[in-house]
Design a protein around this motif. Sequence first.
Motif, PDB file in Angstrom:
ATOM      1  N   MET A  70     -77.312  -4.668 -87.579  1.00 17.10           N
ATOM      2  CA  MET A  70     -76.844  -5.440 -88.727  1.00 17.10           C
ATOM      3  C   MET A  70     -77.143  -6.922 -88.552  1.00 17.10           C
ATOM      4  N   GLY A  71     -76.922  -7.444 -87.356  1.00 16.60           N
ATOM      5  CA  GLY A  71     -77.170  -8.856 -87.106  1.00 16.60           C
ATOM      6  C   GLY A  71     -78.632  -9.236 -87.258  1.00 16.60           C
ATOM      7  N   SER A  72     -79.518  -8.284 -86.958  1.00 20.77           N
ATOM      8  CA  SER A  72     -80.957  -8.553 -87.055  1.00 20.77           C
ATOM      9  C   SER A  72     -81.502  -8.385 -88.469  1.00 20.77           C
ATOM     10  N   GLY A  73     -80.643  -7.968 -89.395  1.00 21.20           N
ATOM     11  CA  GLY A  73     -81.081  -7.806 -90.781  1.00 21.20           C
ATOM     12  C   GLY A  73     -81.811  -6.504 -91.062  1.00 21.20           C
ATOM     13  N   LYS A  74     -81.683  -5.521 -90.161  1.00 22.88           N
ATOM     14  CA  LYS A  74     -82.392  -4.247 -90.315  1.00 22.88           C
ATOM     15  C   LYS A  74     -81.489  -3.100 -90.771  1.00 22.88           C
ATOM     16  N   LEU A  75     -80.216  -3.387 -91.047  1.00 27.07           N
ATOM     17  CA  LEU A  75     -79.270  -2.338 -91.429  1.00 27.07           C
ATOM     18  C   LEU A  75     -78.577  -2.696 -92.729  1.00 27.07           C
ATOM     19  N   GLY A  76     -78.461  -1.699 -93.597  1.00 27.02           N
ATOM     20  CA  GLY A  76     -77.819  -1.919 -94.886  1.00 27.02           C
ATOM     21  C   GLY A  76     -76.312  -1.861 -94.858  1.00 27.02           C
ATOM     22  N   MET A  77     -75.744  -0.817 -94.178  1.00 25.47           N
ATOM     23  CA  MET A  77     -74.293  -0.584 -94.241  1.00 25.47           C
ATOM     24  C   MET A  77     -73.792   0.092 -92.983  1.00 25.47           C
ATOM     25  N   TYR A  78     -72.544  -0.195 -92.631  1.00 22.57           N
ATOM     26  CA  TYR A  78     -71.802   0.611 -91.651  1.00 22.57           C
ATOM     27  C   TYR A  78     -70.315   0.355 -91.808  1.00 22.57           C
ATOM     28  N   LEU A  79     -69.503   1.281 -91.319  1.00 23.48           N
ATOM     29  CA  LEU A  79     -68.058   1.149 -91.401  1.00 23.48           C
ATOM     30  C   LEU A  79     -67.558   0.204 -90.320  1.00 23.48           C
ATOM     31  N   SER A  80     -66.610  -0.654 -90.686  1.00 24.63           N
ATOM     32  CA  SER A  80     -66.051  -1.573 -89.694  1.00 24.63           C
ATOM     33  C   SER A  80     -64.810  -2.239 -90.253  1.00 24.63           C
ATOM     34  N   ALA A  81     -64.167  -3.000 -89.390  1.00 18.83           N
ATOM     35  CA  ALA A  81     -63.077  -3.869 -89.811  1.00 18.83           C
ATOM     36  C   ALA A  81     -63.628  -5.278 -90.028  1.00 18.83           C
ATOM     37  N   PRO A  82     -62.881  -6.140 -90.724  1.00 20.74           N
ATOM     38  CA  PRO A  82     -63.372  -7.499 -91.002  1.00 20.74           C
ATOM     39  C   PRO A  82     -63.730  -8.306 -89.769  1.00 20.74           C
ATOM     40  N   ASP A  83     -63.094  -8.009 -88.630  1.00 19.31           N
ATOM     41  CA  ASP A  83     -63.339  -8.832 -87.449  1.00 19.31           C
ATOM     42  C   ASP A  83     -64.727  -8.632 -86.856  1.00 19.31           C
ATOM     43  N   ASN A  84     -65.483  -7.658 -87.374  1.00 19.76           N
ATOM     44  CA  ASN A  84     -66.891  -7.536 -86.964  1.00 19.76           C
ATOM     45  C   ASN A  84     -67.731  -8.707 -87.458  1.00 19.76           C
TER      46      ASN A  84
END
Length: 448
Positions: free
Chosen positions: A268-282
């Motif tokens: 996600m940080g590299s801009g290669k992922l669209g979505m994933y489940l997480s909490a806001p603190d990610n």
Amino acid sequence: MRSTGFRRTFAAIGVCSLALTAAACGSGDDSASGKTRITVNCEPPKSAKVDRGFFDSDVAAFEKKNPDIDVVAHDAFPCQDPKTFDAKLAGGQMEDVFYTYFTDAKHVVDIKQAADLTPYIKELKSYDSLQQQLRDIYTVDGKIYGIPRTGYSMGLIYNRKLFQQAGLDPDKPPTTWAEVRADAKKIAALGNGTIGYADYSAQNQGGWHFTAEMYSQGGDVVSADGKKASIDTPQGHAVLQNLHDMRWTDNSMGSKQLLVINDVQQLMGSGKLGMYLSAPDNIPILVKEKGGNYDDLALGPMPGGQGTLIGGDGYMFNKHDTPAQIRAGLKWLDSMFLTPGSGFLGDYARAKKANAPVGLPEPRLFTGAADAKDQQVKKANSNVPVANYQAFLDGNQSLQMKIEPPDAQQIYSVLDSAVSAVLTKKDANIDQLLGDASGKIDGILARG
């Protein structure tokens, strides 16, 4: 499962080492000095210089205001190590006021290691302003054994830039799993190694997310009485079938599997992922550690529309504490964590000056006037694009908030196998996977 961070800048912090003596961790009143001495844990480690400084200065301010109380803070990493937690309790090495995950509360009470706070709770000024569902977590058989400190709920982090590139509306994240699947397929079609949706499937994290996905569709992992597994259901089948189809039919989850949180955050940080489940603190972790940008990162509600997994932490009190130590500990919690707009977690102006993120959509700890004040101070000091999280806040209003199951880590280990199987084996038999996992979970619950 703990989430990945607290309300500011660090992921997990300090406990007293098992190497310390019992007297060094749990201790009685210091009658020689005329002070009430309490040991506490979860002090930020020295490596987290900013947070360590905030914590220590707040303790010093509390002691100055309360000269009859001596607070001795212990740090280590993390705040609580599940591998040593029970040993510390059993060995009499736990601090007087000690950090716990929400899922610890009933267990600590069951093994008779927690002090009953009920006779003293009126002395905690903030108690009535805390969310009832969070207070209930630390209430067992009508008695109060702990105080909630923070909470989180799961949602869907997504990349606004990729949404736009795929022809999707970045202000309207998917709210059903069918929409997640359709959007992930469009994002993956962008090519160049872009992945539409990613999920965890190892180190108990796959089981954690399976549980969250079950809750999102109105299902559960164990029965209401906590005695039997309840995963071999239409909802459980739907969770695994959706992951299987996204992986093998749509090719929207990438070929590399058995991912854990760090892998997904890197994507996600590299801009290669669209979505994933997480909490806001990610979100701050993605920006500060993984190369992400606040403007590109947004948060939507948990897809499915039925429920979301919540977690968090709080403090419990050692069963050996004296009444004076309990009263002192409650005062310390009020000062450090439970006064809106101030203290270690609530001094948003101080956090902003330290370039820590202010304005992330954590679940609200307070209600009424206390909540209004907390939100007012937070809004005045926000330094992140709060509009990117509005869908999450709006969507959460209609979701059932559900805590993790009993014996969570053991159950997650079992569910890991089911999740990893559908993501690594195209011919995985979902009915068999759910049946096998159910039997193993029944065994875990029977032993518990």
